[in-house]
Enzyme design. Structure first.
Site, PDB file in Angstrom:
ATOM      1  N   CYS A   1     -41.330  -3.311 -92.477  1.00  0.00           N
ATOM      2  CA  CYS A   1     -42.774  -3.054 -92.441  1.00  0.00           C
ATOM      3  C   CYS A   1     -43.141  -1.826 -91.624  1.00  0.00           C
ATOM      4  O   CYS A   1     -44.295  -1.395 -91.666  1.00  0.00           O
ATOM      5  CB  CYS A   1     -43.526  -4.285 -91.947  1.00  0.00           C
ATOM      6  SG  CYS A   1     -43.178  -4.737 -90.234  1.00  0.00           S
TER       7      CYS A   1
ATOM      8  N   HIS B   1     -48.842 -12.234 -89.912  1.00  0.00           N
ATOM      9  CA  HIS B   1     -49.195 -10.896 -90.408  1.00  0.00           C
ATOM     10  C   HIS B   1     -49.290 -10.974 -91.937  1.00  0.00           C
ATOM     11  O   HIS B   1     -48.493 -10.374 -92.663  1.00  0.00           O
ATOM     12  CB  HIS B   1     -48.135  -9.887 -89.978  1.00  0.00           C
ATOM     13  CG  HIS B   1     -48.566  -8.459 -90.104  1.00  0.00           C
ATOM     14  ND1 HIS B   1     -49.816  -8.076 -90.552  1.00  0.00           N
ATOM     15  CD2 HIS B   1     -47.895  -7.294 -89.854  1.00  0.00           C
ATOM     16  CE1 HIS B   1     -49.898  -6.759 -90.555  1.00  0.00           C
ATOM     17  NE2 HIS B   1     -48.753  -6.260 -90.142  1.00  0.00           N
TER      18      HIS B   1
ATOM     19  N   GLN C   1     -49.320  -7.882 -94.520  1.00  0.00           N
ATOM     20  CA  GLN C   1     -48.038  -7.222 -94.731  1.00  0.00           C
ATOM     21  C   GLN C   1     -47.256  -7.903 -95.851  1.00  0.00           C
ATOM     22  O   GLN C   1     -46.620  -7.253 -96.684  1.00  0.00           O
ATOM     23  CB  GLN C   1     -47.214  -7.245 -93.442  1.00  0.00           C
ATOM     24  CG  GLN C   1     -45.823  -6.637 -93.586  1.00  0.00           C
ATOM     25  CD  GLN C   1     -45.867  -5.167 -93.956  1.00  0.00           C
ATOM     26  OE1 GLN C   1     -46.548  -4.385 -93.291  1.00  0.00           O
ATOM     27  NE2 GLN C   1     -45.159  -4.783 -95.003  1.00  0.00           N
TER      28      GLN C   1
ATOM     29  N   ARG D   1     -49.473  -1.339 -98.846  1.00  0.00           N
ATOM     30  CA  ARG D   1     -50.403  -1.895 -97.877  1.00  0.00           C
ATOM     31  C   ARG D   1     -51.843  -1.544 -98.273  1.00  0.00           C
ATOM     32  O   ARG D   1     -52.769  -2.329 -98.068  1.00  0.00           O
ATOM     33  CB  ARG D   1     -50.097  -1.338 -96.477  1.00  0.00           C
ATOM     34  CG  ARG D   1     -48.856  -1.907 -95.810  1.00  0.00           C
ATOM     35  CD  ARG D   1     -49.029  -3.372 -95.457  1.00  0.00           C
ATOM     36  NE  ARG D   1     -50.204  -3.577 -94.641  1.00  0.00           N
ATOM     37  CZ  ARG D   1     -50.236  -3.414 -93.318  1.00  0.00           C
ATOM     38  NH1 ARG D   1     -49.134  -3.056 -92.665  1.00  0.00           N
ATOM     39  NH2 ARG D   1     -51.344  -3.632 -92.644  1.00  0.00           N
TER      40      ARG D   1
ATOM     41  N   ASP E   1     -37.382  -6.269 -89.141  1.00  0.00           N
ATOM     42  CA  ASP E   1     -38.588  -5.755 -88.488  1.00  0.00           C
ATOM     43  C   ASP E   1     -38.163  -5.281 -87.105  1.00  0.00           C
ATOM     44  O   ASP E   1     -37.000  -5.428 -86.703  1.00  0.00           O
ATOM     45  CB  ASP E   1     -39.639  -6.874 -88.405  1.00  0.00           C
ATOM     46  CG  ASP E   1     -41.002  -6.391 -87.920  1.00  0.00           C
ATOM     47  OD1 ASP E   1     -41.207  -5.171 -87.864  1.00  0.00           O
ATOM     48  OD2 ASP E   1     -41.845  -7.246 -87.597  1.00  0.00           O
TER      49      ASP E   1
ATOM     50  N   ARG F   1     -57.297  -6.926 -85.871  1.00  0.00           N
ATOM     51  CA  ARG F   1     -55.885  -6.851 -85.476  1.00  0.00           C
ATOM     52  C   ARG F   1     -55.843  -7.184 -83.989  1.00  0.00           C
ATOM     53  O   ARG F   1     -56.255  -6.368 -83.148  1.00  0.00           O
ATOM     54  CB  ARG F   1     -55.343  -5.456 -85.766  1.00  0.00           C
ATOM     55  CG  ARG F   1     -53.862  -5.267 -85.507  1.00  0.00           C
ATOM     56  CD  ARG F   1     -53.439  -3.856 -85.919  1.00  0.00           C
ATOM     57  NE  ARG F   1     -52.075  -3.567 -85.527  1.00  0.00           N
ATOM     58  CZ  ARG F   1     -51.008  -3.797 -86.278  1.00  0.00           C
ATOM     59  NH1 ARG F   1     -51.156  -4.338 -87.479  1.00  0.00           N
ATOM     60  NH2 ARG F   1     -49.805  -3.490 -85.846  1.00  0.00           N
TER      61      ARG F   1
END
Length: 356
Positions: free
Chosen positions: A305, A170, A173, A332, A265, A143
């Site tokens: 998310c 991402h 996700q 997830r 988001d 990450r």
């Protein structure tokens, strides 16, 4: 009555308990066959690099593991004796918890590395880091701040590298988001998703995936916050190739009109704190409310998310039966497990393939 219509009726009109309980039932109603898919040894930096059949396979494996482990209470040590190096330049509740608990549940050993433990490109360059980790672990999830870091790791690693988030994409996700929608609606093809918010890495991953699953995508971003131009071009190409609709606008109402799913988001990502006041001003009118949903389809649902701020979506939507954010967060775990198993083993799903 079709499965999709039945799922919509159950979930929207029969309240929160039924709304959340239909997931496992809808996922295993299989239909069409996929072509041969083998992802073992691959890296996973962006869904741009994965075909329609490969993405569907990942969702199928994820749903299979969820069914067998969560619902059937089976113990599946598919990653026994394996280890994962988890590099986190940016912290995250869901990415860390899903990866750590998921890898352990599959019998493997996760190792968490912060920026204080591993200094990518500082004390040790990416080439050396990739080679060292290749000898000490079986797979890496990173990450990172810059997508370039991932590309450098992949170039010199002999093991799979997973993008746990970068400034550009991402992808893990989006797997969770589409598993959640698959469970809720019973199928994905023909759905319309409306993104209302920043042109960020999560949106970029939606743009690289939606058309491949037969999903229409409508995007509203404020002027100056558009998605990356090269990713727009690729999304337009994919939409044309797969016969889906792709809309870009700066009008949230136009984007929401006729949609099944409203998505947003954070407006202020990590590293953008100094821009907060200006961003909140620029995103005025972009908060998702029941009024936003009034122009969407009767079955509309909501995704985020997380973590969520109230200026992005109000409590009435966020905590309503239409909100899928908590099943989305749980997924997830199942999708990262499905991904890791697919990249490290030859596992074949046991449940019937879902109707995509």
């Amino acid at each position: 009555m079709t499965t999709k219509i039945l799922a919509m009726k159950n979930s929207v009109f029969y309240g929160l308990k039924t709304f959340q309980s239909i997931h496992a039932r809808n996922f295993s109603i299989g239909a069409q066959a996929l072509g041969p898919v083998n992802l073992k040894g691959r890296s996973f930096l962006t869904l741009k690099d994965f075909s329609s059949d490969e993405i569907k396979h990942l969702l199928w494996v994820s749903g299979d593991l969820k069914h067998r482990i969560k619902h059937e209470k089976q113990y599946l040590p598919l990653l026994q004796g394996k280890s994962i190096a988890m590099i986190f330049e940016k912290r995250s509740t869901r990415t860390r918890m899903s990866t750590e608990t998921g890898f352990s549940l599959l019998g493997g050993h996760p190792c968490f590395l912060t920026s204080q433990d591993i200094h990518l490109g500082v004390n040790e360059n990416s080439t050396d880091t990739a080679r060292v980790l290749s000898g000490l672990s079986d797979i890496v999830l990173a990450r990172v701040n810059s997508h370039t870091t991932l590309e450098e790791l992949v170039k010199d690693a002999s093991i799979p590298i997973i993008n746990g988030l970068s400034d550009l994409y991402h992808p893990i996700q989006i797997l969770a988001d589409f598993l959640t929608l698959q469970e809720h609606y019973g199928s994905l093809s023909g759905l319309t998703i409306s993104w209302i918010g920043d042109g960020n890495n999560v949106l970029h991953s939606f743009m690289m995936t939606a058309a491949k699953l037969g999903v229409h995508l409508r995007v509203a971003t404020p002027k100056g916050y558009d998605p990356d131009s090269s990713i727009i071009q690729e999304a337009q190409r994919l939409s044309k190739q797969h016969g889906t609709q792709f809309l870009l606008t700066s009008d949230p109402v136009e984007a929401a009109r006729g949609s099944n799913v409203l998505v947003t988001d954070t407006w202020v990502s990590m590293g953008q704190e100094e821009e907060k006041k200006q961003r909140i001003k620029d995103f005025l009118g972009y908060q998702i409310t029941m009024q936003t949903g009034s122009v969407a389809k009767p079955d509309w649902t909501f995704l985020h998310c997380l973590p969520r701020k109230q200026e992005e979506v109000d409590d009435q939507v966020f905590y309503s039966p239409r909100s899928l954010v908590f099943p989305e967060a749980e997924n997830r775990k199942w999708t990262i497990m499905g991904l890791m198993v697919s990249l490290l083993t030859d596992y074949s799903p046991q449940i019937p393939m879902p109707r995509f």
